[in-house]
Design an enzyme around this catalytic site. Sequence first.
Site, PDB file in Angstrom:
ATOM      1  CG  HIS A 127      -0.300   0.222   2.527  1.00 41.26           C
ATOM      2  ND1 HIS A 127      -0.023  -0.817   3.390  1.00 41.26           N
ATOM      3  CD2 HIS A 127       0.123   1.341   3.178  1.00 41.26           C
ATOM      4  CE1 HIS A 127       0.554  -0.350   4.487  1.00 41.26           C
ATOM      5  NE2 HIS A 127       0.661   0.955   4.379  1.00 41.26           N
TER       6      HIS A 127
ATOM      7  CG  HIS B 206       2.827  11.525  -9.090  1.00 44.39           C
ATOM      8  ND1 HIS B 206       4.079  12.004  -9.430  1.00 44.39           N
ATOM      9  CD2 HIS B 206       2.541  10.542  -9.986  1.00 44.39           C
ATOM     10  CE1 HIS B 206       4.518  11.341 -10.476  1.00 44.39           C
ATOM     11  NE2 HIS B 206       3.613  10.442 -10.834  1.00 44.39           N
TER      12      HIS B 206
ATOM     13  CD  GLU C 116       1.747  10.009 -14.290  1.00 43.66           C
ATOM     14  OE1 GLU C 116       2.134   9.943 -15.465  1.00 43.66           O
ATOM     15  OE2 GLU C 116       2.484   9.794 -13.307  1.00 43.66           O
TER      16      GLU C 116
END
Length: 121
Positions: A7, A74, A116
């Site tokens: 994760h 990101h 993104e």
Amino acid sequence: MNFKFVHNNLNVLDLERSLQFYQKALDLKEVHRLENPDFTLVYLGDGGSSSHELELTWLKGRKEPYNLGENEFHIALTVDDFEAAHARHKEMDCICYENAAMGIYFISDPDGYWIEILPEK
């Protein structure tokens, strides 16, 4: 030795607002959560196409926004219908950067994290 992604974590100020955003923008759903008097961890999944999860951490006493620097980091997701995703995100007014030459764009979540969006190849 075999390492495997499990994760990524993002800290959020308003857990319910973030859960609504990730459901609406990316179809991510809660997989499980851990409640603690001081914090809540909620793990989101994409419904099975990946075992990777997004962990949202809500520190219950925190009131000030997180310092995200210059958003040098990101997360990224692919989508099978890039045009439909772009239309959804445009309607949500969450697109923060587009690079048409590369065929990608970024959306911003309620806390300012960039995500993104890439077409599936």
